[in-house]
Design a protein around this motif. Structure first.
Motif, PDB file in Angstrom:
ATOM      1  N   ASP A 174       0.849  -1.188   0.000  1.00  0.00           N
ATOM      2  CA  ASP A 174       0.000   0.000   0.000  1.00  0.00           C
ATOM      3  C   ASP A 174       0.885   1.239   0.000  1.00  0.00           C
ATOM      4  O   ASP A 174       1.801   1.347   0.825  1.00  0.00           O
ATOM      5  CB  ASP A 174      -0.899   0.052   1.241  1.00  0.00           C
ATOM      6  CG  ASP A 174      -1.974  -1.024   1.220  1.00  0.00           C
ATOM      7  OD1 ASP A 174      -2.573  -1.237   0.160  1.00  0.00           O
ATOM      8  OD2 ASP A 174      -2.210  -1.638   2.281  1.00  0.00           O
ATOM      9  N   VAL A 175       0.616   2.164  -0.905  1.00  0.00           N
ATOM     10  CA  VAL A 175       1.355   3.425  -0.968  1.00  0.00           C
ATOM     11  C   VAL A 175       0.358   4.572  -0.824  1.00  0.00           C
ATOM     12  O   VAL A 175      -0.599   4.674  -1.593  1.00  0.00           O
ATOM     13  CB  VAL A 175       2.135   3.574  -2.283  1.00  0.00           C
ATOM     14  CG1 VAL A 175       2.854   4.926  -2.332  1.00  0.00           C
ATOM     15  CG2 VAL A 175       3.140   2.432  -2.431  1.00  0.00           C
ATOM     16  N   ILE A 176       0.587   5.435   0.174  1.00  0.00           N
ATOM     17  CA  ILE A 176      -0.292   6.564   0.468  1.00  0.00           C
ATOM     18  C   ILE A 176       0.399   7.855   0.058  1.00  0.00           C
ATOM     19  O   ILE A 176       1.584   8.042   0.333  1.00  0.00           O
ATOM     20  CB  ILE A 176      -0.627   6.618   1.976  1.00  0.00           C
ATOM     21  CG1 ILE A 176      -1.528   5.442   2.370  1.00  0.00           C
ATOM     22  CG2 ILE A 176      -1.290   7.937   2.351  1.00  0.00           C
ATOM     23  CD1 ILE A 176      -1.733   5.318   3.857  1.00  0.00           C
ATOM     24  N   ALA A 177      -0.364   8.753  -0.575  1.00  0.00           N
ATOM     25  CA  ALA A 177       0.174  10.066  -0.945  1.00  0.00           C
ATOM     26  C   ALA A 177      -0.898  11.128  -0.743  1.00  0.00           C
ATOM     27  O   ALA A 177      -1.951  11.083  -1.389  1.00  0.00           O
ATOM     28  CB  ALA A 177       0.660  10.073  -2.393  1.00  0.00           C
ATOM     29  N   TYR A 196       2.489  10.818   3.704  1.00  0.00           N
ATOM     30  CA  TYR A 196       3.065   9.812   2.810  1.00  0.00           C
ATOM     31  C   TYR A 196       3.370   8.573   3.639  1.00  0.00           C
ATOM     32  O   TYR A 196       3.917   8.674   4.747  1.00  0.00           O
ATOM     33  CB  TYR A 196       4.337  10.324   2.145  1.00  0.00           C
ATOM     34  CG  TYR A 196       4.117  11.516   1.257  1.00  0.00           C
ATOM     35  CD1 TYR A 196       3.681  11.347  -0.061  1.00  0.00           C
ATOM     36  CD2 TYR A 196       4.328  12.808   1.721  1.00  0.00           C
ATOM     37  CE1 TYR A 196       3.460  12.441  -0.881  1.00  0.00           C
ATOM     38  CE2 TYR A 196       4.109  13.905   0.900  1.00  0.00           C
ATOM     39  CZ  TYR A 196       3.673  13.716  -0.397  1.00  0.00           C
ATOM     40  OH  TYR A 196       3.452  14.792  -1.198  1.00  0.00           O
ATOM     41  N   ALA A 197       3.024   7.403   3.107  1.00  0.00           N
ATOM     42  CA  ALA A 197       3.225   6.192   3.899  1.00  0.00           C
ATOM     43  C   ALA A 197       3.359   4.974   2.999  1.00  0.00           C
ATOM     44  O   ALA A 197       2.907   4.957   1.849  1.00  0.00           O
ATOM     45  CB  ALA A 197       2.063   5.995   4.874  1.00  0.00           C
ATOM     46  N   LEU A 198       3.979   3.950   3.566  1.00  0.00           N
ATOM     47  CA  LEU A 198       4.158   2.665   2.904  1.00  0.00           C
ATOM     48  C   LEU A 198       3.716   1.557   3.841  1.00  0.00           C
ATOM     49  O   LEU A 198       4.075   1.547   5.025  1.00  0.00           O
ATOM     50  CB  LEU A 198       5.632   2.464   2.530  1.00  0.00           C
ATOM     51  CG  LEU A 198       6.026   1.090   1.978  1.00  0.00           C
ATOM     52  CD1 LEU A 198       5.381   0.856   0.614  1.00  0.00           C
ATOM     53  CD2 LEU A 198       7.550   0.958   1.893  1.00  0.00           C
ATOM     54  N   GLY A 199       2.930   0.624   3.308  1.00  0.00           N
ATOM     55  CA  GLY A 199       2.505  -0.527   4.081  1.00  0.00           C
ATOM     56  C   GLY A 199       2.816  -1.817   3.352  1.00  0.00           C
ATOM     57  O   GLY A 199       2.586  -1.926   2.141  1.00  0.00           O
ATOM     58  N   LEU A 200       3.354  -2.794   4.077  1.00  0.00           N
ATOM     59  CA  LEU A 200       3.661  -4.107   3.518  1.00  0.00           C
ATOM     60  C   LEU A 200       2.950  -5.158   4.361  1.00  0.00           C
ATOM     61  O   LEU A 200       3.043  -5.134   5.590  1.00  0.00           O
ATOM     62  CB  LEU A 200       5.175  -4.359   3.544  1.00  0.00           C
ATOM     63  CG  LEU A 200       6.063  -3.324   2.856  1.00  0.00           C
ATOM     64  CD1 LEU A 200       7.530  -3.647   3.101  1.00  0.00           C
ATOM     65  CD2 LEU A 200       5.777  -3.261   1.360  1.00  0.00           C
ATOM     66  N   SER A 201       2.259  -6.070   3.712  1.00  0.00           N
ATOM     67  CA  SER A 201       1.548  -7.106   4.460  1.00  0.00           C
ATOM     68  C   SER A 201       1.731  -8.467   3.809  1.00  0.00           C
ATOM     69  O   SER A 201       1.906  -8.582   2.594  1.00  0.00           O
ATOM     70  CB  SER A 201       0.059  -6.765   4.576  1.00  0.00           C
ATOM     71  OG  SER A 201      -0.538  -6.679   3.309  1.00  0.00           O
ATOM     72  N   TYR A 202       1.673  -9.486   4.661  1.00  0.00           N
ATOM     73  CA  TYR A 202       1.851 -10.879   4.235  1.00  0.00           C
ATOM     74  C   TYR A 202       0.765 -11.699   4.912  1.00  0.00           C
ATOM     75  O   TYR A 202       0.552 -11.602   6.129  1.00  0.00           O
ATOM     76  CB  TYR A 202       3.236 -11.371   4.654  1.00  0.00           C
ATOM     77  CG  TYR A 202       3.465 -12.851   4.452  1.00  0.00           C
ATOM     78  CD1 TYR A 202       3.916 -13.352   3.235  1.00  0.00           C
ATOM     79  CD2 TYR A 202       3.237 -13.752   5.489  1.00  0.00           C
ATOM     80  CE1 TYR A 202       4.136 -14.710   3.055  1.00  0.00           C
ATOM     81  CE2 TYR A 202       3.451 -15.114   5.319  1.00  0.00           C
ATOM     82  CZ  TYR A 202       3.900 -15.589   4.094  1.00  0.00           C
ATOM     83  OH  TYR A 202       4.114 -16.938   3.920  1.00  0.00           O
ATOM     84  N   LYS A 210       1.976  -7.444   9.179  1.00  0.00           N
ATOM     85  CA  LYS A 210       1.940  -6.150   8.510  1.00  0.00           C
ATOM     86  C   LYS A 210       2.940  -5.197   9.145  1.00  0.00           C
ATOM     87  O   LYS A 210       3.124  -5.205  10.367  1.00  0.00           O
ATOM     88  CB  LYS A 210       0.517  -5.571   8.627  1.00  0.00           C
ATOM     89  CG  LYS A 210       0.191  -4.446   7.676  1.00  0.00           C
ATOM     90  CD  LYS A 210      -1.302  -4.142   7.751  1.00  0.00           C
ATOM     91  CE  LYS A 210      -1.707  -3.123   6.700  1.00  0.00           C
ATOM     92  NZ  LYS A 210      -3.164  -2.837   6.771  1.00  0.00           N
ATOM     93  N   VAL A 211       3.595  -4.376   8.315  1.00  0.00           N
ATOM     94  CA  VAL A 211       4.441  -3.290   8.808  1.00  0.00           C
ATOM     95  C   VAL A 211       4.048  -2.019   8.067  1.00  0.00           C
ATOM     96  O   VAL A 211       3.714  -2.055   6.877  1.00  0.00           O
ATOM     97  CB  VAL A 211       5.947  -3.581   8.623  1.00  0.00           C
ATOM     98  CG1 VAL A 211       6.397  -4.698   9.547  1.00  0.00           C
ATOM     99  CG2 VAL A 211       6.271  -3.918   7.174  1.00  0.00           C
TER     100      VAL A 211
END
Length: 333
Positions: A174-177, A196-202, A210-211
């Motif tokens: 997920d990329v937030i802008a 602005y943010a980045l999310g990584l999930s498995y 998730k981070v």
């Protein structure tokens, strides 16, 4: 009388769902003609008892509109918060009303394909797992973890790009802008100009990890603009009878930690399909307000139907003056 009327309204809603025609399902809204347009809503009423102070609220009185056509979908949600508040303390009674109508969420979503999608508008910030359940009836406790209020903006007005990769497990980015003001700056835990943010999930089988990393230009209570960074790691494990949620993160400005740490561990055990027991442990260190606290919460949830929820909880705080009881009634239409 106020609480009794709300209880009666909730029970009648449940009865209506069981006896009405199959065209309407409680919690899924009503379709307008044959259009890709559904209209629904929700409300919640709650009670809070703390140190001899009793507060009754009718809040989260909301109207929802949503639908999908081809690769497009949308959601519009407007809400009254603290619509009616009644307080009783030391024999004195006060009441207040807030008729401000807020825009909680308003966005358009487009699926490019099964892997990639984009969302534009105001949406719940996809940080962790708890914040993706903004409606009271969908949660198992009336209260929300302190970490959700402290670490990051609950809502973002901007662009969200998501990518999913399927296989033996699901990996998602997920990329937030956001580089603009909030669509409704009075309805968020931070006043935002930038995010602005980045999310990584498995996710595999019953386990999801998730981070999240983010930066935002937020204005705290003193209304002074401040650049803040947040970091959070989350875990979710869910089976038919057990759900475990855990989130832990921190927030800092350029030089110092504004929240050294904030997190929780929550376990939900479903006694039956309608009854559940909840235990949540929280801990946080809020440097801005100089508060460091540990909280233990024991709760119970009853759902005669999934879109109707009755919840009660007792909170034990390390700052003993904050010990309290909370309960709520909530219905999704």
């Amino acid at each position: 009388m106020f609480v009794k009327l709300l209880l009666l309204f909730s029970l009648l809603s449940s009865l209506f769902a069981e006896t009405s025609s199959s065209k309407y399902i409680l919690g899924e809204g009503v379709q307008v003609a044959q259009l890709p347009l559904y209209v629904g809503g929700y409300f919640s009423a709650d009670y809070r008892g703390i140190d001899g102070n009793n507060t009754y609220r009718l809040n989260d009185l909301a109207l929802l509109s949503y639908g999908a056509y081809s690769k497009f979908s949308y959601l519009a949600e407007i809400e009254y918060k603290n619509f009616y508040l009644y307080n009783e303390n030391a024999g004195k009674h006060t009441s207040s009303q807030d008729r401000t109508l807020h825009t909680e969420r308003l966005y358009m979503h487009y699926d490019f394909n099964e892997n990639s999608a984009v969302t534009l508008g105001k949406y719940s910030t996809p940080a962790g797992f708890w914040n993706l359940l903004p409606i009271n009836v969908l949660r198992e406790t009336t209260s929300i973890p302190q970490s959700t209020n402290l670490l990051f903006p609950k809502f973002t007005t901007g662009l969200l790009w998501s990518y999913k990769n399927y296989g033996n497990a699901t990996f998602k980015v997920d990329v937030i802008a956001q580089n603009n003001a909030d669509l409704d700056p009075t309805y968020n835990n931070y006043k935002l100009d930038e995010h602005y943010a980045l999310g990584l999930s498995y996710e595999k089988n019953d386990l999801a990890l998730k981070v999240n990393f983010g930066f935002f230009d937020g204005r705290p209570a003193n209304n002074v603009s401040k650049s803040l960074y947040y970091y959070m790691a989350s875990l979710k494990y869910a089976t038919n009878s057990v759900e475990i949620l855990a989130e832990l993160g921190s927030q800092k400005s350029t030089h110092v930690y504004t929240t050294k740490y904030a997190g929780y561990l929550q376990g939900v055990y479903k006694l039956t399909q309608k009854h559940a027991a909840v235990l949540r442990l929280e801990s946080y260190d809020d440097s801005v307000h100089g508060i460091k606290e540990e909280i233990g919460i024991l709760g119970y949830s009853y759902r005669p139907l999934y879109p109707v929820s009755f919840k009660v909880e007792y909170q034990l705080h390390s700052l003993h003056q904050n010990n309290q009881v909370q309960c709520s009634i909530s219905v999704l239409f």
